[in-house]
Write a protein that holds these residues in place. Structure first.
Motif, PDB file in Angstrom:
ATOM      1  N   SER A  54     -50.497  35.245 -82.972  1.00  0.00           N
ATOM      2  CA  SER A  54     -49.820  34.580 -83.719  1.00  0.00           C
ATOM      3  C   SER A  54     -50.391  33.952 -85.148  1.00  0.00           C
ATOM      4  O   SER A  54     -49.612  33.369 -85.606  1.00  0.00           O
ATOM      5  N   HIS A  55     -51.360  34.509 -85.310  1.00  0.00           N
ATOM      6  CA  HIS A  55     -51.687  33.999 -86.914  1.00  0.00           C
ATOM      7  C   HIS A  55     -52.178  35.559 -87.651  1.00  0.00           C
ATOM      8  O   HIS A  55     -52.322  35.251 -89.010  1.00  0.00           O
ATOM      9  N   PHE A  56     -51.568  36.946 -87.156  1.00  0.00           N
ATOM     10  CA  PHE A  56     -51.856  37.717 -87.455  1.00  0.00           C
ATOM     11  C   PHE A  56     -51.045  38.149 -88.965  1.00  0.00           C
ATOM     12  O   PHE A  56     -52.185  38.257 -90.060  1.00  0.00           O
ATOM     13  N   SER A  57     -50.002  37.818 -88.920  1.00  0.00           N
ATOM     14  CA  SER A  57     -49.189  38.139 -90.315  1.00  0.00           C
ATOM     15  C   SER A  57     -49.710  37.288 -91.531  1.00  0.00           C
ATOM     16  O   SER A  57     -49.674  37.944 -92.840  1.00  0.00           O
ATOM     17  N   GLU A  58     -50.196  35.933 -91.504  1.00  0.00           N
ATOM     18  CA  GLU A  58     -50.632  35.120 -92.222  1.00  0.00           C
ATOM     19  C   GLU A  58     -51.855  36.054 -92.814  1.00  0.00           C
ATOM     20  O   GLU A  58     -52.634  35.045 -93.596  1.00  0.00           O
ATOM     21  N   GLU A  59     -53.166  36.468 -91.803  1.00  0.00           N
ATOM     22  CA  GLU A  59     -54.390  37.161 -92.421  1.00  0.00           C
ATOM     23  C   GLU A  59     -54.150  38.085 -92.848  1.00  0.00           C
ATOM     24  O   GLU A  59     -55.344  38.306 -93.022  1.00  0.00           O
ATOM     25  N   ARG A  60     -53.253  39.145 -92.413  1.00  0.00           N
ATOM     26  CA  ARG A  60     -53.860  40.321 -92.391  1.00  0.00           C
ATOM     27  C   ARG A  60     -53.311  40.940 -94.291  1.00  0.00           C
ATOM     28  O   ARG A  60     -53.895  42.086 -94.239  1.00  0.00           O
ATOM     29  N   GLY A  61     -53.077  40.439 -95.179  1.00  0.00           N
ATOM     30  CA  GLY A  61     -52.330  40.625 -96.614  1.00  0.00           C
ATOM     31  C   GLY A  61     -53.417  40.594 -97.538  1.00  0.00           C
ATOM     32  O   GLY A  61     -52.987  42.082 -97.904  1.00  0.00           O
ATOM     33  N   SER A  62     -54.790  40.628 -97.058  1.00  0.00           N
ATOM     34  CA  SER A  62     -56.276  41.050 -98.106  1.00  0.00           C
ATOM     35  C   SER A  62     -57.035  41.723 -97.872  1.00  0.00           C
ATOM     36  O   SER A  62     -58.103  42.358 -97.985  1.00  0.00           O
ATOM     37  N   PHE A  63     -56.527  42.628 -96.320  1.00  0.00           N
ATOM     38  CA  PHE A  63     -57.240  43.633 -95.446  1.00  0.00           C
ATOM     39  C   PHE A  63     -56.487  45.346 -95.963  1.00  0.00           C
ATOM     40  O   PHE A  63     -55.010  44.807 -95.583  1.00  0.00           O
ATOM     41  N   LEU A  64     -56.614  46.096 -95.975  1.00  0.00           N
ATOM     42  CA  LEU A  64     -55.925  47.705 -96.080  1.00  0.00           C
ATOM     43  C   LEU A  64     -55.589  47.729 -94.402  1.00  0.00           C
ATOM     44  O   LEU A  64     -56.554  48.392 -93.988  1.00  0.00           O
ATOM     45  N   VAL A  65     -54.570  47.643 -94.056  1.00  0.00           N
ATOM     46  CA  VAL A  65     -54.535  48.350 -92.502  1.00  0.00           C
ATOM     47  C   VAL A  65     -52.889  48.114 -92.290  1.00  0.00           C
ATOM     48  O   VAL A  65     -52.206  47.828 -93.125  1.00  0.00           O
ATOM     49  N   SER A  66     -52.313  49.513 -91.090  1.00  0.00           N
ATOM     50  CA  SER A  66     -51.044  49.446 -90.607  1.00  0.00           C
ATOM     51  C   SER A  66     -50.797  49.103 -89.765  1.00  0.00           C
ATOM     52  O   SER A  66     -49.575  49.218 -89.717  1.00  0.00           O
ATOM     53  N   THR A  67     -51.578  48.408 -89.496  1.00  0.00           N
ATOM     54  CA  THR A  67     -51.090  47.348 -87.736  1.00  0.00           C
ATOM     55  C   THR A  67     -50.231  46.536 -88.319  1.00  0.00           C
ATOM     56  O   THR A  67     -50.099  45.923 -89.631  1.00  0.00           O
ATOM     57  N   THR A  68     -49.147  46.518 -87.732  1.00  0.00           N
ATOM     58  CA  THR A  68     -47.925  45.577 -87.683  1.00  0.00           C
ATOM     59  C   THR A  68     -47.626  44.446 -87.039  1.00  0.00           C
ATOM     60  O   THR A  68     -47.874  44.367 -85.622  1.00  0.00           O
ATOM     61  N   GLN A  69     -47.076  43.280 -87.418  1.00  0.00           N
ATOM     62  CA  GLN A  69     -46.488  42.574 -86.657  1.00  0.00           C
ATOM     63  C   GLN A  69     -45.900  42.749 -85.087  1.00  0.00           C
ATOM     64  O   GLN A  69     -46.569  42.055 -84.410  1.00  0.00           O
ATOM     65  N   GLU A  70     -44.960  43.327 -85.576  1.00  0.00           N
ATOM     66  CA  GLU A  70     -44.251  43.568 -84.564  1.00  0.00           C
ATOM     67  C   GLU A  70     -45.025  44.575 -83.310  1.00  0.00           C
ATOM     68  O   GLU A  70     -44.980  44.670 -82.084  1.00  0.00           O
ATOM     69  N   GLU A  71     -46.495  45.517 -83.512  1.00  0.00           N
ATOM     70  CA  GLU A  71     -46.940  46.380 -82.912  1.00  0.00           C
ATOM     71  C   GLU A  71     -47.695  45.736 -82.138  1.00  0.00           C
ATOM     72  O   GLU A  71     -48.526  45.462 -80.981  1.00  0.00           O
ATOM     73  N   VAL A  72     -48.139  44.330 -82.922  1.00  0.00           N
ATOM     74  CA  VAL A  72     -49.278  43.021 -82.117  1.00  0.00           C
ATOM     75  C   VAL A  72     -48.507  42.747 -81.367  1.00  0.00           C
ATOM     76  O   VAL A  72     -49.281  42.263 -79.866  1.00  0.00           O
ATOM     77  N   ASP A  73     -47.314  41.909 -81.604  1.00  0.00           N
ATOM     78  CA  ASP A  73     -46.441  40.886 -80.361  1.00  0.00           C
ATOM     79  C   ASP A  73     -46.080  42.187 -79.528  1.00  0.00           C
ATOM     80  O   ASP A  73     -46.499  41.728 -77.931  1.00  0.00           O
ATOM     81  N   ALA A  74     -45.810  43.349 -79.762  1.00  0.00           N
ATOM     82  CA  ALA A  74     -45.928  44.140 -78.161  1.00  0.00           C
ATOM     83  C   ALA A  74     -47.157  44.460 -77.625  1.00  0.00           C
ATOM     84  O   ALA A  74     -47.387  43.776 -75.638  1.00  0.00           O
ATOM     85  N   LEU A  75     -48.270  44.524 -78.087  1.00  0.00           N
ATOM     86  CA  LEU A  75     -49.556  44.481 -77.647  1.00  0.00           C
ATOM     87  C   LEU A  75     -49.627  42.690 -76.074  1.00  0.00           C
ATOM     88  O   LEU A  75     -49.985  43.218 -75.428  1.00  0.00           O
ATOM     89  N   ALA A  76     -49.644  41.981 -77.212  1.00  0.00           N
ATOM     90  CA  ALA A  76     -49.366  40.443 -76.570  1.00  0.00           C
ATOM     91  C   ALA A  76     -48.529  40.296 -75.551  1.00  0.00           C
ATOM     92  O   ALA A  76     -48.474  39.337 -75.484  1.00  0.00           O
TER      93      ALA A  76
END
Length: 420
Positions: A323-345
């Motif tokens: 639930s906090h991924f989208s607000e935290e990911r901005g300063s990191f180099l990652v390819s994971t998307t919120q959609e992928e996180v939602d599907a996992l969760a």
């Protein structure tokens, strides 16, 4: 407690940086180092991590010192104040006892230089002289010169490549020199060493840009023990290298040759954890002129212990992280998307340990949300996640130490040179 084994400078010895966001990973880090020829940077924390975890800089060094003393560890070790951008950040890290200062002038890197037209480059170069960033006639020391290095043909600049390198990096070298002067002003009573990091930029650092950067740092009186270029392709957080390994190796060969020629200084590899496919070639190419930085790995291994010992707690943490991924990911180099996180969760995976600790989506989800988890998150009962995680690890210290020794021991063993 009187500390008898304090961090020291490590010089041109190959070194490995261990991040510890919880202050409990020291015993596992020392266990991983037991059979290694690397020197340990046992206290390593960036200003960003300190801010997000709301720890104090002195607590980072104290946790490493305590582990060192309890283990009766006698080898030299260091303390890395990572990604420093301001004088206040430097002062707080000096006062905490850090010995290695990673200066980050990336905000002064003019990344638009990569795509500027020739007339724009010329105008910006003239501005560098007019504003005193570069001396009049600075081009003369570069144009017409050739730099012989061990790997490949000599390096030389034409006018366009020189202007592009200068416009991109001249202000960054000036800022690095200013930050270096701040460190020196506050460390008059003890030795220190600095790294200059330009890894958090968009485009890869070319070999000519590396040459310009190192040459200008030297002209400004900065002799770094390490430089961190921005490498080709993607050094994402928490996963193996994403890119062509042969291309990376070819690029690294030239960067390492420049480090030997212009320093010597170490090549510093940021986001170095889990880059298993690269470690053998990195070890071969860099030799002792190598520094590896790992950050979130020890935190992920802590959560692995939580999953194994208190799965219901981990499920709450994973849901909160999603639930906090989208607000935290901005300063990191990652390819994971919120959609992928939602599907996992959305549906709990059959093999949760594999999904969260062995695959990209789960690892990057846990990696980037550590700030929210450790500062804001709470269990349904109201107990802060931070306290709950500490309770689990306090009850399972052996398991956490063994998990770290296994995981980071694998990193270090792959970085050892192959026997002839």
């Amino acid at each position: 407690m009187v500390h008898t084994n304090k961090p020291v400078i490590l010089g041109l010895k190959k070194s490995f940086g261990f991040g510890d966001r919880l202050g409990l990973a020291g015993p596992g880090h020392l266990a991983a180092l037991k059979e290694s020829s690397f020197r340990g940077m046992l206290a390593q924390q960036s200003i960003r991590e300190i801010s997000r975890t709301r720890r104090r800089a002195d607590q980072v060094v104290e946790a490493a010192q305590q582990a060192v003393e309890e283990a009766r560890y006698t080898r030299p070790w260091g303390a890395d104040a990572d990604h420093l951008k301001t004088d206040l950040d430097i002062l707080s890290m000096v006062e905490a006892g850090f010995t290695y200062f990673t200066l980050d002038p990336s905000e002064a890197v003019v990344q638009e230089a990569d795509t500027m037209q020739e007339d724009e480059l010329q105008a910006e170069a003239e501005k560098l002289v007019r504003e005193g960033v570069m001396p009049k006639g600075w081009e003369e020391r570069y144009l017409g010169e050739k730099w012989d290095i061990d790997q490949g043909p000599p390096l030389a600049f034409d006018e366009e490549s020189l202007l592009r390198a200068a416009v991109k990096y001249a202000r960054a070298t000036a800022e690095a020199a200013r930050l270096h002067a701040t460190v020196a002003r506050h460390c008059t009573d003890r030795p220190f060493e600095v790294e200059v990091a330009v890894d958090e930029t968009i485009g890869a650092t070319t070999h000519r840009e590396h040459l310009f950067l190192a040459t200008e740092l030297k002209r400004r009186g900065v002799s770094p023990v390490a430089i961190a270029p921005r490498f080709v392709s993607r050094f994402e957080k928490g996963i193996d290298y994403v890119g062509d390994i042969d291309v990376f190796n070819e690029e690294l060969e030239r960067h390492a040759a420049l480090a030997r020629k212009l320093g010597p200084y170490k090549i510093s590899v940021h986001s170095g954890s889990e880059k298993f496919s690269l470690y053998p070639s990195i070890a071969r190419i860099c030799g002792d002129l190598l520094h590896i930085k790992t950050g979130g790995t020890s935190y992920l291994e802590a959560l692995r212990v939580v999953w194994r010992e208190e799965p219901e707690l981990f499920k709450e943490i994973a849901a909160y992280a999603a639930s906090h991924f989208s607000e935290e990911r901005g300063s990191f180099l990652v390819s994971t998307t919120q959609e992928e996180v939602d599907a996992l969760a959305h549906s709990w995976p059959a093999d949760a340990e594999l999904a969260y600790f062995g695959e990209r989506i789960g690892r990057q989800l846990l990696h980037v949300t550590f700030g929210s988890i450790l500062v804001l998150g709470r269990r349904a009962s109201g107990l802060p996640f931070n306290e709950a995680i500490h309770e689990v690890l306090a009850a399972h210290t052996d398991e956490y130490r063994e998990a770290l020794a296994l995981c980071l021991g694998k990193h270090l063993s792959l970085l050892e040179p192959e026997e002839a």
